[in-house]
Write a protein that holds these residues in place. Structure first.
Motif: not given
Lengths: 267, 258
Positions: A110, A115-116, A133, B123, B127, B142, B182, B185-189
């Protein structure tokens, strides 16, 4: 290599711990079978969600095995044949995913490919690709955890293979690539298929790295182990049925393919 | 054959030594865990921070040590039904609690000691520009939700149903903390988590309140378990959670009080 059977009778003192060891490995499975809701089995099995998870599991484990073959066989070849400083360290690092908790692997993936993440942010900024995902993330997580099994098996086969065939081919004028394809690969084919089977079985059972890196969504990232885990929260009966299916598939895979591998080795 | 294909004779004693050392350490640790813990509390993952603090307060006040097992409430309930040794269960929903009390594993009726409301977590800097529940139906964003099998997921489903919206999640996380991570970590909006989780995450996460919070409120029940090893100490801990000190700590962490 041949082994004689002279003097290789089993000392009785080993039989007791061996039997205990066997029971230790098999009894938990008996527990699973004993608690299975056999009467409702058909109903649970015809659940589309179960079939969806099973299909996704088989598909992603197959792709992960392909990835491992394409990358792992050359890696094993380098490990077995190359000589350079730090080879032992490289070999140790490659086997790390075997002992690392898979969740740690998932976190690492991850942080790298999210994406970061270190690489993932560029994939996202430049190409709009976000791996978490997605089914691709499942394949990556499974390949990460399963590849060492293949590399170890193939490296062992390469070290055991007789180098004289390659030397003979070389004196006859064959190039390195031709020798690799026509001499080395067929020579270690049983090792490769053994490794691929282990790799597939391990990928099929992958849980920690998958749920951490790929997430959990029906039909996209929810493989059988994830379905088992989530069912266990509220519906243990369904979880037991799912676990049985996974167990059955794993046994079929291991028995059928391992049989082929052994017959291949002895022929 | 090269030396790599089998363990060197010198390696074997080292391995044996490690195994023995690990066994000895494990043995000590295990014994200490059993003797040292006066009360064993199984608590919902969303209580991790606040109960750890309450445990320390309780320990310094009463001298009774508390050992916690934090996980998803439903999973904890399953473990208790299957016979896990616990004195107290603090669950994140009445449904999870009912899994235990329906099996006769509760000693007396559970008490509601706290409430938690769902919130949209985004986050820092938001964003994706999420402004409300409707944005969680956007396929292009996301979104992480809790799995319906765990309390925060069940509450999320109620929220969407009450609002007449169909969410477009990309993942159903195994517990609320996984969903929060999640977001961190910024992996989801965006994700639906508890108010307390947004507070616990600090500056890296922002919270957006829900217009109609009543559907997204979960009651937290606590109960003394039948067959507790230390019923007296366990009841003292429950009383401590329900005391003014306990309530103040819970309120500070962002819980609503019944």
């Amino acid at each position: 290599m041949t082994r004689t059977s002279r003097g290789s009778g089993i000392p009785p003192v080993l039989l007791v711990p061996a039997a205990v060891g066997l029971l230790f490995l098999l009894l938990p499975l008996v527990g699973l079978l004993a608690r299975a809701p056999w009467a409702d089995l058909g109903e649970h099995l015809s659940d589309p969600a179960v079939l969806e998870a099973l299909r996704l599991s088989l598909f992603s484990a197959f792709l992960a095995t392909l990835v491992c073959l394409v990358l792992g066989v050359p890696l094993a070849w380098v490990l077995a044949r190359a000589e350079f400083r730090g080879l032992r360290l490289v070999r140790a690092l490659i086997t790390l995913p075997l002992v690392l908790p898979p969740v740690v692997g998932g976190v690492a993936l991850l942080l790298l490919l999210g994406r970061r993440g270190l690489i993932g942010q560029h994939l996202y900024d430049w190409f709009g690709i976000s791996l978490p995902f997605t089914t691709a993330a499942v394949v990556i997580a499974e390949a990460f955890v399963a590849m060492p099994f293949l590399v170890i098996a193939v490296e062992g086969a390469l070290r055991g293979a007789d180098r004289r065939y390659e030397d003979a081919a070389a004196t006859l004028g064959a190039g390195r690539w031709l020798i690799f394809r026509r001499v080395t690969l067929p020579l270690v084919a049983p090792g490769i298929s053994a490794g691929a089977v282990l790799c597939f079985a391990r990928a099929l059972g992958e849980f920690g790295a998958t749920i951490t890196f790929a997430g959990n969504f029906p039909g996209v990232t929810r493989t059988m182990p994830l379905a088992v885990y989530l069912s266990m929260e509220t519906n243990p009966e369904a979880a037991i049925v799912l676990a049985l299916v996974l167990l059955f598939v794993s046994v079929v895979v291991l028995v059928s393919l391992r049989g082929r591998w052994i017959s291949g080795a002895s022929s | 054959m090269s030396s790599h294909s089998r363990p060197s004779p010198r390696g074997l004693p080292a391995v044996a030594g490690l195994v023995i050392l690990a066994g000895a350490l494990g043995g000590c640790g295990g014994a200490e865990g059993v003797e040292g813990a006066d009360v064993r509390v199984f608590a919902a993952a969303s209580l991790t921070d606040v109960f750890t603090e309450l445990g320390q307060q309780f320990e310094s006040e009463r001298g009774t040590t508390v050992e916690f097992n934090f996980a998803g409430s439903s999973g904890l309930a399953q473990q208790i039904v299957e016979g896990a040794p616990a004195d107290v269960l603090a669950a994140a929903s009445p449904a999870a609690m009912a899994q235990v009390t329906d099996e006769g594993r509760g000693s007396g009726a559970p008490t509601t000691f706290a409430r938690n409301r769902l919130m949209i977590a985004v986050p820092a800097g938001n964003p994706a520009g999420v402004s409300g529940l409707e944005d969680l139906t956007d396929e292009d964003l996301t979104i992480a939700l809790c799995a319906q099998e765990v309390p925060c997921g069940a509450a999320s489903a109620r929220v969407f149903e009450a609002a007449g919206l169909v969410p477009a999640p990309d993942t159903f996380e195994r517990d609320v903390r996984a969903a929060l991570t999640k977001v961190e970590l910024g992996e989801v909006d965006a994700a639906l988590v508890y108010h307390t989780d947004v507070l616990a995450a600090g500056d890296v996460v922002e919270g957006i309140g829900l217009p109609e919070p009543s559907e997204g409120v979960n009651d937290y029940p606590i109960v003394l378990l039948a067959g507790a090893f230390n019923p007296g100490g366990a009841q003292e801990f429950i009383d401590f959670v329900l005391s003014d000190t306990g309530r103040a700590t819970l309120a500070e962490a962002g819980f609503d009080l019944p």
